[in-house]
Scaffold this motif. Structure first.
Motif, short mmCIF file in Angstrom:
data_model
loop_
_atom_site.label_atom_id
_atom_site.label_comp_id
_atom_site.label_asym_id
_atom_site.label_seq_id
_atom_site.Cartn_x
_atom_site.Cartn_y
_atom_site.Cartn_z
N LEU A 1 40.43 38.15 26.69
CA LEU A 1 40.87 38.73 27.93
C LEU A 1 42.15 39.48 27.89
O LEU A 1 42.34 40.44 28.66
CB LEU A 1 41.00 37.32 28.49
N GLU A 2 43.25 39.17 26.77
CA GLU A 2 44.39 39.83 27.06
C GLU A 2 44.43 41.31 26.57
O GLU A 2 45.22 42.10 26.90
CB GLU A 2 45.20 39.09 25.77
N LYS A 3 43.38 41.56 25.78
CA LYS A 3 43.25 42.91 25.47
C LYS A 3 42.21 43.67 26.56
O LYS A 3 42.16 44.98 26.25
CB LYS A 3 42.45 43.10 23.99
N SER A 4 41.92 43.08 27.65
CA SER A 4 40.93 43.73 28.53
C SER A 4 41.75 44.26 29.52
O SER A 4 42.70 43.65 29.94
CB SER A 4 40.06 42.70 28.90
N ASP A 5 41.16 45.42 30.06
CA ASP A 5 41.74 45.95 31.38
C ASP A 5 41.33 45.13 32.63
O ASP A 5 42.05 45.52 33.63
CB ASP A 5 41.40 47.50 31.48
N PHE A 6 40.18 44.55 32.65
CA PHE A 6 39.66 43.83 33.66
C PHE A 6 38.97 42.62 33.29
O PHE A 6 38.42 42.63 32.16
CB PHE A 6 39.02 44.68 34.81
N HIS A 7 38.54 41.74 34.03
CA HIS A 7 37.52 40.78 33.79
C HIS A 7 36.50 40.67 34.87
O HIS A 7 36.84 41.11 36.14
CB HIS A 7 38.02 39.40 33.07
N LEU A 8 35.34 39.93 34.82
CA LEU A 8 34.61 39.90 36.08
C LEU A 8 34.62 38.43 36.64
O LEU A 8 34.71 37.55 35.90
CB LEU A 8 33.05 40.30 35.52
N PRO A 9 34.69 38.43 38.12
CA PRO A 9 34.78 37.21 38.75
C PRO A 9 33.13 36.79 38.75
O PRO A 9 32.29 37.66 38.64
CB PRO A 9 35.27 37.52 40.01
N SER A 10 32.97 35.47 39.22
CA SER A 10 31.63 35.10 39.88
C SER A 10 31.32 35.47 40.88
O SER A 10 32.25 35.29 41.97
CB SER A 10 31.56 33.53 39.44
N THR A 11 30.04 36.02 41.18
CA THR A 11 30.13 37.04 42.55
C THR A 11 28.69 36.49 43.08
O THR A 11 27.65 36.44 42.47
CB THR A 11 30.20 38.26 42.43
#
Ligand SMILES: C[C@@]1(CC(=O)O)c2cc3[nH]c(cc4nc(cc5[nH]c(cc(n2)[C@H]1CCC(=O)O)[C@@](C)(CC(=O)O)[C@@H]5CCC(=O)O)C(CC(=O)O)=C4CCC(=O)O)c(CCC(=O)O)c3CC(=O)O
Ligand SMILES: NC(=O)C1=CN([C@@H]2O[C@H](COP(=O)(O)OP(=O)(O)OC[C@H]3O[C@@H](n4cnc5c(N)ncnc54)[C@H](O)[C@@H]3O)[C@@H](O)[C@H]2O)C=CC1
Length: 206
Positions: free
Chosen positions: A106-116
């Motif tokens: 997560l720290e290296k990611s530009d974004f993450h996905l929410p539960s949608t």
């Protein structure tokens, strides 16, 4: 800790590269279907679902190991292999303007996905910022009960009426009264929204 910034992206025609073809890659790919994104999976192996999407012409599948050039032209990248070091090197080989999500970092990611979930034009997303994807899913399932299928039709009504109000009603107080009224429980629960709207409009204008 800085907070995240939620947005809704339009991916129509944009290239999205998913490296890896396992269960996690499959979930990311299925979330992209219907967005109009041009999805390419790069992986020597792929799940049955990914293969089916490829054979149906819905996605591209480059059936080999990742190589640096695979990210060319990508707007968004998922580093979704089961190799942590490779996932990080995919992030490193991306251009600074490419949005990269590293599925195990997560720290290296530009974004993450929410539960949608979606109800037509209504989308509801839940993020726990990586604290617990399982808890995000649980909240999503609870909200799915509350915001049931009837919201799809209601959102279509809101969309059309709001467009009409903005076009036809110049006076700001009346405009704001109408926009507030259509978003109320009375309209949500109404069996005759068009009729209720006509009556309300007449009451307020005559
Ligand atoms: C950071 C993030 C990055 C990202 O992927 O975007 C991330 C990371 C990781 N997930 C892991 C595990 C699981 N992920 C799920 C499910 C989902 N994961 C999703 C999002 C996210 N997952 C982002 C944070 C979102 C947030 O916190 O709110 C959802 C919401 C959306 C989606 O993926 O589309 C989708 C639910 C969709 C739905 O059903 O609604 C399940 C449960 C299940 O399968 O149902 C499990 C197993 C149980 C558990 O661990 O809880 C692991 C550990 C791997 C390991 O064990 O090593 C990592 C890696 C790490 O934490 O480093
Ligand atoms: N973000 C999330 O939602 C979650 C992330 N994870 C993490 O995601 C990782 C992947 O999980 P799964 O999909 O279940 O693993 P998996 O083992 O099912 O799939 C891994 C995929 O990576 C591909 N791969 C391996 N080396 C490659 C290379 N050099 N180039 C291209 N593709 C390559 C394999 O062919 C395979 O298709 C896990 O190791 C875990 O750390 C796990 C659960 C949820």
């Amino acid at each position: 800790m800085s907070s995240n910034y939620p947005i809704m992206l339009r991916l129509e025609g944009k290239r999205v590269v998913v490296v890896g073809g396992g269960k996690v890659a499959e979930r990311k790919v299925s979330g992209l279907l219907g967005t109009g994104a041009r999805v390419t999976v790069v992986s020597p192996e792929a799940t049955e679902d990914i293969q089916r999407l490829f054979h149906a012409g819905k996605i591209e599948w480059v059936q080999r190991h990742f190589s640096g050039g695979d990210l060319q032209g990508a707007f968004m990248v998922f580093a979704a292999t089961n190799d942590k070091i490779l996932n990080l090197s995919i992030k490193d080989s991306a251009e600074p303007h490419q949005l990269v999500m590293v599925v195990d970092d997560l720290e290296k990611s530009d974004f993450h996905l929410p539960s949608t979930f979606h109800r037509g034009r209504l989308s509801i997303s839940v993020s726990t910022g990586g604290a617990s994807p399982t808890f995000a899913r649980k909240i999503r399932e609870q909200l799915e009960q509350e915001f049931d299928e009837r919201y799809e039709e209601y959102l279509n009504f809101l969309f059309e009426k709001r467009k009409w109000i903005i076009k036809e009603v110049a006076e700001t107080t009346l405009k704001s009264k109408l926009l507030t009224a259509i978003a109320s429980d009375e309209f949500l629960n109404s069996n005759d929204r068009e009729g209720d709207f006509r009556r309300l409009y007449q009451e307020l204008t005559f």
